[in-house]
Design a protein around this motif. Sequence first.
Motif, PDB file in Angstrom:
ATOM      1  N   PHE A 324      11.344   2.279  -7.132  1.00  0.00           N
ATOM      2  CA  PHE A 324      10.314   1.621  -6.346  1.00  0.00           C
ATOM      3  C   PHE A 324      10.564   1.818  -4.848  1.00  0.00           C
ATOM      4  O   PHE A 324       9.658   2.170  -4.089  1.00  0.00           O
ATOM      5  N   LEU A 325      11.813   1.623  -4.437  1.00  0.00           N
ATOM      6  CA  LEU A 325      12.134   1.727  -3.009  1.00  0.00           C
ATOM      7  C   LEU A 325      11.907   3.144  -2.486  1.00  0.00           C
ATOM      8  O   LEU A 325      11.296   3.340  -1.433  1.00  0.00           O
ATOM      9  N   VAL A 326      12.377   4.144  -3.261  1.00  0.00           N
ATOM     10  CA  VAL A 326      12.197   5.524  -2.803  1.00  0.00           C
ATOM     11  C   VAL A 326      10.710   5.875  -2.772  1.00  0.00           C
ATOM     12  O   VAL A 326      10.222   6.508  -1.826  1.00  0.00           O
ATOM     13  N   ALA A 327       9.983   5.431  -3.810  1.00  0.00           N
ATOM     14  CA  ALA A 327       8.549   5.721  -3.841  1.00  0.00           C
ATOM     15  C   ALA A 327       7.868   5.098  -2.625  1.00  0.00           C
ATOM     16  O   ALA A 327       7.031   5.726  -1.973  1.00  0.00           O
ATOM     17  N   MET A 328       8.264   3.872  -2.285  1.00  0.00           N
ATOM     18  CA  MET A 328       7.692   3.208  -1.105  1.00  0.00           C
ATOM     19  C   MET A 328       8.008   3.998   0.155  1.00  0.00           C
ATOM     20  O   MET A 328       7.164   4.172   1.037  1.00  0.00           O
ATOM     21  N   ALA A 329       9.259   4.487   0.227  1.00  0.00           N
ATOM     22  CA  ALA A 329       9.661   5.256   1.402  1.00  0.00           C
ATOM     23  C   ALA A 329       8.784   6.494   1.554  1.00  0.00           C
ATOM     24  O   ALA A 329       8.569   6.987   2.653  1.00  0.00           O
ATOM     25  N   LEU A 330       8.264   7.010   0.427  1.00  0.00           N
ATOM     26  CA  LEU A 330       7.378   8.160   0.503  1.00  0.00           C
ATOM     27  C   LEU A 330       5.941   7.746   0.809  1.00  0.00           C
ATOM     28  O   LEU A 330       5.248   8.371   1.601  1.00  0.00           O
ATOM     29  N   PHE A 331       5.493   6.666   0.150  1.00  0.00           N
ATOM     30  CA  PHE A 331       4.072   6.325   0.235  1.00  0.00           C
ATOM     31  C   PHE A 331       3.696   5.578   1.504  1.00  0.00           C
ATOM     32  O   PHE A 331       2.590   5.730   1.997  1.00  0.00           O
ATOM     33  N   VAL A 332       4.615   4.771   2.021  1.00  0.00           N
ATOM     34  CA  VAL A 332       4.265   4.013   3.222  1.00  0.00           C
ATOM     35  C   VAL A 332       3.945   4.947   4.400  1.00  0.00           C
ATOM     36  O   VAL A 332       2.902   4.801   5.045  1.00  0.00           O
ATOM     37  N   PRO A 333       4.793   5.966   4.671  1.00  0.00           N
ATOM     38  CA  PRO A 333       4.415   6.903   5.743  1.00  0.00           C
ATOM     39  C   PRO A 333       3.114   7.632   5.427  1.00  0.00           C
ATOM     40  O   PRO A 333       2.267   7.825   6.312  1.00  0.00           O
ATOM     41  N   LEU A 334       2.947   8.010   4.164  1.00  0.00           N
ATOM     42  CA  LEU A 334       1.722   8.713   3.796  1.00  0.00           C
ATOM     43  C   LEU A 334       0.519   7.830   4.102  1.00  0.00           C
ATOM     44  O   LEU A 334      -0.480   8.273   4.679  1.00  0.00           O
ATOM     45  N   TYR A 335       0.632   6.555   3.747  1.00  0.00           N
ATOM     46  CA  TYR A 335      -0.465   5.628   4.001  1.00  0.00           C
ATOM     47  C   TYR A 335      -0.684   5.461   5.504  1.00  0.00           C
ATOM     48  O   TYR A 335      -1.810   5.510   5.989  1.00  0.00           O
ATOM     49  N   THR A 336       0.422   5.286   6.226  1.00  0.00           N
ATOM     50  CA  THR A 336       0.291   5.008   7.653  1.00  0.00           C
ATOM     51  C   THR A 336      -0.387   6.156   8.391  1.00  0.00           C
ATOM     52  O   THR A 336      -1.160   5.937   9.304  1.00  0.00           O
ATOM     53  N   VAL A 337      -0.085   7.396   7.983  1.00  0.00           N
ATOM     54  CA  VAL A 337      -0.713   8.493   8.710  1.00  0.00           C
ATOM     55  C   VAL A 337      -2.117   8.794   8.198  1.00  0.00           C
ATOM     56  O   VAL A 337      -2.918   9.365   8.912  1.00  0.00           O
ATOM     57  N   SER A 338      -2.410   8.432   6.963  1.00  0.00           N
ATOM     58  CA  SER A 338      -3.663   8.903   6.375  1.00  0.00           C
ATOM     59  C   SER A 338      -4.757   7.850   6.227  1.00  0.00           C
ATOM     60  O   SER A 338      -5.903   8.192   5.993  1.00  0.00           O
ATOM     61  N   TYR A 339      -4.407   6.556   6.357  1.00  0.00           N
ATOM     62  CA  TYR A 339      -5.404   5.545   6.018  1.00  0.00           C
ATOM     63  C   TYR A 339      -6.652   5.678   6.876  1.00  0.00           C
ATOM     64  O   TYR A 339      -7.746   5.299   6.469  1.00  0.00           O
ATOM     65  N   ALA A 340      -6.482   6.244   8.084  1.00  0.00           N
ATOM     66  CA  ALA A 340      -7.632   6.324   8.988  1.00  0.00           C
ATOM     67  C   ALA A 340      -8.596   7.447   8.616  1.00  0.00           C
ATOM     68  O   ALA A 340      -9.582   7.669   9.299  1.00  0.00           O
ATOM     69  N   SER A 341      -8.303   8.146   7.523  1.00  0.00           N
ATOM     70  CA  SER A 341      -9.172   9.253   7.126  1.00  0.00           C
ATOM     71  C   SER A 341     -10.499   8.709   6.592  1.00  0.00           C
ATOM     72  O   SER A 341     -10.540   8.037   5.582  1.00  0.00           O
ATOM     73  N   PRO A 342     -11.609   8.989   7.302  1.00  0.00           N
ATOM     74  CA  PRO A 342     -12.886   8.396   6.891  1.00  0.00           C
ATOM     75  C   PRO A 342     -13.512   9.157   5.716  1.00  0.00           C
ATOM     76  O   PRO A 342     -14.205  10.136   5.895  1.00  0.00           O
ATOM     77  N   THR A 343     -13.241   8.638   4.533  1.00  0.00           N
ATOM     78  CA  THR A 343     -13.644   9.356   3.326  1.00  0.00           C
ATOM     79  C   THR A 343     -15.150   9.573   3.216  1.00  0.00           C
ATOM     80  O   THR A 343     -15.613  10.550   2.663  1.00  0.00           O
ATOM     81  N   MET A 344     -15.925   8.628   3.732  1.00  0.00           N
ATOM     82  CA  MET A 344     -17.380   8.741   3.557  1.00  0.00           C
ATOM     83  C   MET A 344     -18.108   9.077   4.859  1.00  0.00           C
ATOM     84  O   MET A 344     -19.320   9.220   4.872  1.00  0.00           O
TER      85      MET A 344
END
Length: 391
Positions: A324-344
């Motif tokens: 869980f911790l390692v997965a979070m370490a991967l996904f949190v940065p991914l989320y932080t850089v990508s969440y602003a991607s306007p899908t629609m």
Amino acid sequence: MKIKQYHWHHFFGGVALFLLMVQLLSGTVLTLFYSPHLNEAYASVQKIYNELAAVAWVRDTHRWAALFVTLAVIMHFVRSFLRKDYLVRESKTLWLTGVLLFLPLLGFLVTGFILPWEWRGYWFMEMVPNYAGEIFLAGPFLSDFLLDVFTLNRAFVVHVVILPVITLVLLDIHTLSKIKRRAGGLFLYLREHSLLAVPFLLVIALLAYALPMPSQDPAIIPMPLEGEYIPTAEWFVLAFYVPYLYFKGFMAVLLGFYIPFGIFLVLALFPYFLGAKGGMVGDKTRREPHVAGKRGVLLRILAPLRKIIGERALVKTAGAASVFLVAMALFVPLYTVSYASPTMGCNSCHNLTAGIRMGLPPPTFKDRVMNPNLKDNTFMVEHWFYPQVVW
Ligand code: HEC
């Protein structure tokens, strides 16, 4: 059903395999309705949304499942890594094919985004040669080559024939041939994993129903930033381009290409470095690599729990927590850089009511003299994340 046959430490691998089958099925349905021609692709996707509700649901399933396959594959990788599977001598090929499978996966994602040929597809198509073009020495050649060979037909053939064949061959070496030799074979395996994959399937089916991600629909014009925060499969690819938001020149290439590529190579060859030392692969590791992998910090932190839940559960909890911790370490940065991607949001400006030039990807696509913005990675990436600002 023989529940004992479950291999919990390959849980996510099994889920990924099952979701790949979902992709194969839903993809097959979609090939019947999609038309891989420049002038028809977008219209064929629109038609699915406007006239064929069931197919639209299949397409959204295909889209959401792409996200979950990638997540499952990453979890499977993290799990295998923490369990030190690369130390198991007999499974060097298993490790290598597993890591290599990331390549067709990326290929599926990229070609998949291109196929609908709306502005996002157009953007993705232009960014692939740009990305390859940054590579030292080989770049200009690669970039020209990719631009020359690209046609929508070819992207389609790569997506539905070439990549599936590569994936099947790698998967066969990686796991299928082994599963087939087991009692019950592939069928039993899939049946068992279908049970394990049920929660994922439910989530995907619901998301596809409740949160469709149609290609731009001119009937409803969104705001430029609509669709931020919605996790999508694009994120996994966008991550390689994000450095262009913050850096220019070599720094961006370093972060977006050289470092990921270096990590990829090291990971792929991991067992070969470590195996060379010899002697590290004790019989114990062979039999219970998952135990060997967990004698770490977490086990010591969680030690007080031993009295309450017992040794076995403690080891399992520590294992799950580390994954869980390692997965979070991967996904949190991914989320932080990508969440602003306007899908629609692209349709906000790129729709037919704004004229043909803004409505459809221009016939002069690929032409970097006519459309100089195309070769400007900084413009392209900023335009994706913050279209209203750049424009
Ligand atoms: C706020 C309005 C707006 C939004 C939202 C918008 N664009 Fe654009 N886009 C433009 C304009 C205007 C241009 C032309 C810029 C120029 O030529 O200087 C453009 C140009 C482009 C180009 C460059 C190539 C060309 O043909 O000009 C691509 C690719 C592109 N947009 C893709 C996208 C994608 C993908 C999205 C959604 C993530 C998006 N756009 C969202 C207004 C917008």
